[in-house]
Design a protein around this motif. Structure first.
Motif, PDB file in Angstrom:
ATOM      1  N   TYR A  40       0.837  -1.206   0.000  1.00  0.00           N
ATOM      2  CA  TYR A  40       0.000   0.000   0.000  1.00  0.00           C
ATOM      3  C   TYR A  40       0.866   1.248   0.000  1.00  0.00           C
ATOM      4  CZ  TYR A  40      -3.779   3.222   1.172  1.00  0.00           C
ATOM      5  OH  TYR A  40      -4.680   4.252   1.137  1.00  0.00           O
ATOM      6  N   ASP A  41       1.935   1.221   0.785  1.00  0.00           N
ATOM      7  CA  ASP A  41       2.794   2.405   0.842  1.00  0.00           C
ATOM      8  C   ASP A  41       3.501   2.647  -0.487  1.00  0.00           C
ATOM      9  OD1 ASP A  41       4.294   4.484   2.606  1.00  0.00           O
ATOM     10  OD2 ASP A  41       5.847   3.415   1.488  1.00  0.00           O
ATOM     11  N   ILE A  42       3.989   1.559  -1.110  1.00  0.00           N
ATOM     12  CA  ILE A  42       4.658   1.721  -2.407  1.00  0.00           C
ATOM     13  C   ILE A  42       3.715   2.359  -3.415  1.00  0.00           C
ATOM     14  CG2 ILE A  42       5.596   0.452  -4.393  1.00  0.00           C
ATOM     15  CD1 ILE A  42       6.753  -1.575  -2.401  1.00  0.00           C
ATOM     16  N   GLY A  43       2.471   1.867  -3.459  1.00  0.00           N
ATOM     17  CA  GLY A  43       1.521   2.371  -4.436  1.00  0.00           C
ATOM     18  C   GLY A  43       1.016   3.769  -4.144  1.00  0.00           C
ATOM     19  N   ILE A  44       0.842   4.081  -2.860  1.00  0.00           N
ATOM     20  CA  ILE A  44       0.230   5.359  -2.506  1.00  0.00           C
ATOM     21  C   ILE A  44       1.191   6.529  -2.692  1.00  0.00           C
ATOM     22  CG2 ILE A  44       0.673   5.913  -0.050  1.00  0.00           C
ATOM     23  CD1 ILE A  44      -2.785   5.371  -1.638  1.00  0.00           C
ATOM     24  N   SER A  45       2.478   6.278  -2.494  1.00  0.00           N
ATOM     25  CA  SER A  45       3.461   7.375  -2.510  1.00  0.00           C
ATOM     26  C   SER A  45       3.510   8.091  -3.850  1.00  0.00           C
ATOM     27  CB  SER A  45       4.853   6.834  -2.155  1.00  0.00           C
ATOM     28  OG  SER A  45       4.846   6.224  -0.892  1.00  0.00           O
ATOM     29  N   GLY A  46       3.660   7.305  -4.916  1.00  0.00           N
ATOM     30  CA  GLY A  46       3.742   7.924  -6.232  1.00  0.00           C
ATOM     31  C   GLY A  46       2.449   8.595  -6.635  1.00  0.00           C
ATOM     32  N   GLY A  47       1.312   8.050  -6.187  1.00  0.00           N
ATOM     33  CA  GLY A  47       0.031   8.625  -6.553  1.00  0.00           C
ATOM     34  C   GLY A  47      -0.185  10.002  -5.958  1.00  0.00           C
ATOM     35  N   VAL A  48       0.069  10.156  -4.667  1.00  0.00           N
ATOM     36  CA  VAL A  48      -0.174  11.461  -4.039  1.00  0.00           C
ATOM     37  C   VAL A  48       0.826  12.501  -4.536  1.00  0.00           C
ATOM     38  CG1 VAL A  48      -1.264  10.491  -1.981  1.00  0.00           C
ATOM     39  CG2 VAL A  48       1.197  10.911  -1.976  1.00  0.00           C
ATOM     40  N   THR A  49       2.033  12.074  -4.902  1.00  0.00           N
ATOM     41  CA  THR A  49       3.015  13.049  -5.396  1.00  0.00           C
ATOM     42  C   THR A  49       2.705  13.513  -6.817  1.00  0.00           C
ATOM     43  OG1 THR A  49       4.490  11.222  -6.046  1.00  0.00           O
ATOM     44  CG2 THR A  49       4.905  12.261  -3.924  1.00  0.00           C
ATOM     45  N   PHE A  54      -1.844  18.116  -3.437  1.00  0.00           N
ATOM     46  CA  PHE A  54      -0.804  17.693  -2.492  1.00  0.00           C
ATOM     47  C   PHE A  54       0.485  18.474  -2.746  1.00  0.00           C
ATOM     48  CE2 PHE A  54       2.817  14.924  -1.467  1.00  0.00           C
ATOM     49  CZ  PHE A  54       2.565  14.642  -0.124  1.00  0.00           C
ATOM     50  N   LEU A  55       0.878  18.565  -4.011  1.00  0.00           N
ATOM     51  CA  LEU A  55       2.099  19.305  -4.357  1.00  0.00           C
ATOM     52  C   LEU A  55       1.965  20.782  -3.990  1.00  0.00           C
ATOM     53  CD1 LEU A  55       2.907  17.778  -7.880  1.00  0.00           C
ATOM     54  CD2 LEU A  55       4.086  17.316  -5.725  1.00  0.00           C
ATOM     55  N   LYS A  56       0.796  21.365  -4.235  1.00  0.00           N
ATOM     56  CA  LYS A  56       0.606  22.789  -3.960  1.00  0.00           C
ATOM     57  C   LYS A  56       0.758  23.101  -2.480  1.00  0.00           C
ATOM     58  CE  LYS A  56      -2.626  26.563  -4.948  1.00  0.00           C
ATOM     59  NZ  LYS A  56      -3.950  26.905  -5.562  1.00  0.00           N
ATOM     60  N   GLN A  57       0.282  22.196  -1.615  1.00  0.00           N
ATOM     61  CA  GLN A  57       0.339  22.450  -0.172  1.00  0.00           C
ATOM     62  C   GLN A  57       1.709  22.192   0.422  1.00  0.00           C
ATOM     63  OE1 GLN A  57      -2.905  20.929   2.104  1.00  0.00           O
ATOM     64  NE2 GLN A  57      -1.869  21.138   4.078  1.00  0.00           N
ATOM     65  N   PHE A  58       2.391  21.130  -0.026  1.00  0.00           N
ATOM     66  CA  PHE A  58       3.631  20.726   0.637  1.00  0.00           C
ATOM     67  C   PHE A  58       4.885  20.978  -0.204  1.00  0.00           C
ATOM     68  CE2 PHE A  58       0.349  18.013   2.590  1.00  0.00           C
ATOM     69  CZ  PHE A  58       0.552  18.337   3.921  1.00  0.00           C
ATOM     70  N   PHE A  59       4.748  20.965  -1.521  1.00  0.00           N
ATOM     71  CA  PHE A  59       5.915  21.136  -2.388  1.00  0.00           C
ATOM     72  C   PHE A  59       5.577  22.153  -3.481  1.00  0.00           C
ATOM     73  CE2 PHE A  59       5.758  16.791  -0.757  1.00  0.00           C
ATOM     74  CZ  PHE A  59       6.976  16.691  -0.102  1.00  0.00           C
ATOM     75  N   ALA A 136      -1.572  15.402   8.395  1.00  0.00           N
ATOM     76  CA  ALA A 136      -0.394  16.260   8.251  1.00  0.00           C
ATOM     77  C   ALA A 136      -0.769  17.678   7.824  1.00  0.00           C
ATOM     78  CB  ALA A 136       0.576  15.648   7.246  1.00  0.00           C
ATOM     79  N   ARG A 137      -0.067  18.643   8.430  1.00  0.00           N
ATOM     80  CA  ARG A 137      -0.246  20.051   8.086  1.00  0.00           C
ATOM     81  C   ARG A 137       1.024  20.679   7.535  1.00  0.00           C
ATOM     82  NH1 ARG A 137      -5.604  21.367   7.778  1.00  0.00           N
ATOM     83  NH2 ARG A 137      -6.748  20.302   9.443  1.00  0.00           N
ATOM     84  N   ALA A 138       2.141  19.978   7.704  1.00  0.00           N
ATOM     85  CA  ALA A 138       3.429  20.512   7.258  1.00  0.00           C
ATOM     86  C   ALA A 138       4.301  19.350   6.801  1.00  0.00           C
ATOM     87  CB  ALA A 138       4.116  21.280   8.391  1.00  0.00           C
ATOM     88  N   VAL A 139       5.370  19.688   6.076  1.00  0.00           N
ATOM     89  CA  VAL A 139       6.253  18.655   5.539  1.00  0.00           C
ATOM     90  C   VAL A 139       6.864  17.812   6.649  1.00  0.00           C
ATOM     91  CG1 VAL A 139       8.394  18.247   4.254  1.00  0.00           C
ATOM     92  CG2 VAL A 139       6.766  19.948   3.425  1.00  0.00           C
ATOM     93  N   ILE A 201     -11.810  13.905  -6.001  1.00  0.00           N
ATOM     94  CA  ILE A 201     -12.600  14.569  -4.971  1.00  0.00           C
ATOM     95  C   ILE A 201     -12.425  16.096  -5.064  1.00  0.00           C
ATOM     96  CG2 ILE A 201     -12.855  14.910  -2.474  1.00  0.00           C
ATOM     97  CD1 ILE A 201     -12.145  12.010  -2.079  1.00  0.00           C
ATOM     98  N   ARG A 202     -13.518  16.796  -5.103  1.00  0.00           N
ATOM     99  CA  ARG A 202     -13.451  18.247  -5.170  1.00  0.00           C
ATOM    100  C   ARG A 202     -12.981  18.801  -3.824  1.00  0.00           C
ATOM    101  NH1 ARG A 202     -19.023  20.030  -8.396  1.00  0.00           N
ATOM    102  NH2 ARG A 202     -18.513  18.948 -10.372  1.00  0.00           N
ATOM    103  N   GLY A 203     -12.212  19.846  -3.891  1.00  0.00           N
ATOM    104  CA  GLY A 203     -11.682  20.445  -2.667  1.00  0.00           C
ATOM    105  C   GLY A 203     -10.230  20.095  -2.433  1.00  0.00           C
ATOM    106  N   GLY A 204      -9.726  19.118  -3.182  1.00  0.00           N
ATOM    107  CA  GLY A 204      -8.301  18.806  -3.132  1.00  0.00           C
ATOM    108  C   GLY A 204      -7.816  18.139  -1.868  1.00  0.00           C
ATOM    109  N   TRP A 205      -8.713  17.449  -1.139  1.00  0.00           N
ATOM    110  CA  TRP A 205      -8.259  16.781   0.090  1.00  0.00           C
ATOM    111  C   TRP A 205      -8.219  15.256  -0.059  1.00  0.00           C
ATOM    112  CZ3 TRP A 205     -12.187  13.666   2.000  1.00  0.00           C
ATOM    113  CH2 TRP A 205     -13.481  13.966   1.569  1.00  0.00           C
TER     114      TRP A 205
END
Length: 526
Positions: A40-49, A54-59, A136-139, A201-205
């Motif tokens: 699950y972690d391998i698959g989820i990491s690339g998807g959220v990045t 996600f990029l706008k908030q943290f990167f 999470a709220r910060a990097v 999902i609308r709202g980007g969360w």
């Protein structure tokens, strides 16, 4: 000299009585679920990045660069460096440093407290990491969460393969152990599907649901471990001899387990005389085991598979897919991963480990060369593709999927199976820790370096991994003996009859005597 490295080892001089009982199947399926958290972690990491929110908030720097690429209608911008960011890759790869550290601790826990308790700790730690990441709220919260996830994976990857190898009847050990890899692939596929859905999902969360969703596989292994029986090997190792005998009878489904039980006792007595298993790993007689504990996980990571699985959506966007299409393509490759792993479950105890290693290696080598040519022809060295037809990008995805299939029925499952079944009890926990640690070290290195390497090596990156696939295939051909249908406590005989490793086993006396019956038709001489 008979070349054990070129032989099909048919069977040992003895065969333990026993059946593939429903009890064993159920316990092994539950234990194998420990692979879900890793997958699950391998698959989820690339998807959220690859999710803009996600990029706008943290990167934000990566997000703005990505927007510039998206708005480039002239196709004149270098695509190879599209996602190059040390901080972004640290988000993905930090987990594996934590897994490295925890696997060393997990060795002691697995040996002294048992395999199932190690799984329990793994599930609990992974659950904490999932919750921290989901809120999470910060990097820095992302990194802390990833560290807890890594602690959990270190414990699970240390204990689950050992548990499966020790519980399974030797004739079915390969298929049952590969259940761990099947769970990893199912975890990857589930993560890809969730990423695809949550990204809409609308709202980007939606990324919060993707990261927080890791609680589910954590709960499965946590509660599953509470109901699992301990392995007879572990019970004997901790002095619970009579409980071990009864457990062995229940596991094998027969009352006459004296032969296997006595061999387990003999192995445990030999193990109890070893005061420093880590130091013992350096002894000459364990040279084959130490070599495999380092070489197999090293080569597994340098197949390049985690580059595909970590960054599949990012990679597919780089070669011309949109955001939704890239996530969908990752789902396709994830589905191929699952199906091909099922093929390995069917064939590993029929065709043998060596056949799958060699066939998978050749298949991956060909596909990586073809993908390098396709990307090189269209993107060149400047990373400017011009107009990229959809059929061309689809063809690249097709060969990536064939490559994934080759990995999924060879180096994927066998990279965990073979090390877990070749170690004698006296060094088993320590050697498995080496195996997991090396795996995590090079997973970290590859994950951390990939986007930068792609920026600088361009399409040559696929040729870089192809070179290692060639080397590892040659290594398997010459140095790995066949281990199918060999009882786990009889494995020393395999090394004693190997053309190369036998020179290190001259002082090893097998406590039960016996010899391996070699299939002369498949044996070569050197």
């Amino acid at each position: 000299m008979a070349g054990g490295g070129f032989a099909d080892v048919a069977q040992t001089g003895k065969g333990y009585p026993g059946n593939l009982t429903q009890y064993v199947i159920v316990t092994c399926v539950i234990a194998a679920m420990g692979g879900l958290i890793f997958g699950y972690d391998i698959g989820i990491s690339g998807g959220v990045t690859s999710m803009d929110s996600f990029l706008k908030q943290f990167f934000p720097s990566v997000y703005h660069r990505e927007q510039a690429f998206s708005e480039d209608t002239t196709h004149s911008v270098n695509q190879y460096c599209r996602f190059d960011s040390v901080t972004l890759t640290l988000f993905t790869s930090s987990l594996y440093l934590a897994a490295l550290a925890s696997s060393l601790v997990a060795s002691t826990v697995t040996r002294k407290l048992g395999r199932k308790r190690s799984m329990l700790f793994g599930g609990l730690l992974f659950m904490v990491g999932a919750l921290v990441n989901g809120f999470a709220r910060a990097v820095w919260m992302l990194i802390v969460g990833r560290i807890f996830l890594g602690f959990g994976i270190g414990f699970a990857n240390q204990s689950v393969p050992l548990y499966l190898s020790e519980m399974a009847p030797y004739k079915f050990r390969g298929a049952l152990n590969i259940g761990f890899q099947l769970s990893i692939t199912i975890g990857i596929l589930a993560a890809n599907l969730l990423n695809y859905g949550f990204a809409k999902i609308r709202g980007g969360w939606g990324w919060r649901l993707s990261l927080g969703g890791a609680v589910v596989p954590a709960l499965i292994i946590t509660f599953g471990s509470l109901f699992l029986p301990e392995t007879p090997n572990s019970l004997i190792e901790r002095g619970e001899v009579e409980d071990a005998r009864e457990k062995l009878r229940k596991i094998r489904g027969v009352s006459d387990v004296d032969q296997e039980f006595n061999d387990l006792i003999a192995a445990s007595e030999a193990s109890s005389k070893v005061e420093h298993p880590w130091r013992n790993l350096l002894q000459r007689q364990y040279r084959p085991h130490l070599t495999m504990a380092v070489a197999i996980p090293f080569f597994q990571q340098f197949t390049g598979i985690n580059v595909i699985m970590f960054y599949a959506p990012v990679l597919f966007r780089t070669i011309g897919f949109g955001s939704d299409a890239s996530l969908a393509s990752a789902v396709i490759s994830g589905a191929v991963n699952v199906v091909a792993t099922i093929v390995s479950i069917y064939g590993v105890d029929k065709w043998g480990r060596r056949f799958l290693f060699l066939e998978g290696g050749i298949q991956m080598l060909i596909c990586q060369i073809v993908v390098a040519i396709f990307i090189g022809v269209k993107f060149g060295t400047n990373g400017v593709p011009g107009d990229l037809p959809k059929w061309y990008a689809a063809l690249v995805v097709l060969f990536i999927c064939i490559y994934v299939a080759g990995f999924a029925w060879s180096w994927g499952p066998l990279g965990w199976l073979v090390p877990s079944e070749i170690f004698p009890l006296e060094i088993r926990s320590a050697a498995q820790s080496i195996n997991v640690s090396v795996n995590m070290i090079f997973t970290f290195i590859v994950a951390q370096a990939f986007l930068t390497m792609m920026c600088h090596m361009k399409f040559g990156l696929f040729l870089f991994f192809a070179f290692f696939v060639l080397v590892m295939t040659i290594f398997i051909y010459f140095f790995l003996p066949e281990t199918k249908n060999i009882p786990i406590e009889e494995m020393a005989l395999v090394w004693k009859q190997h053309w190369f490793w036998s020179r290190f086993m001259t002082d090893v006396d097998h406590p039960n005597g016996g010899d391996l019956e070699m299939n002369n038709k498949d044996t070569m001489s050197i």
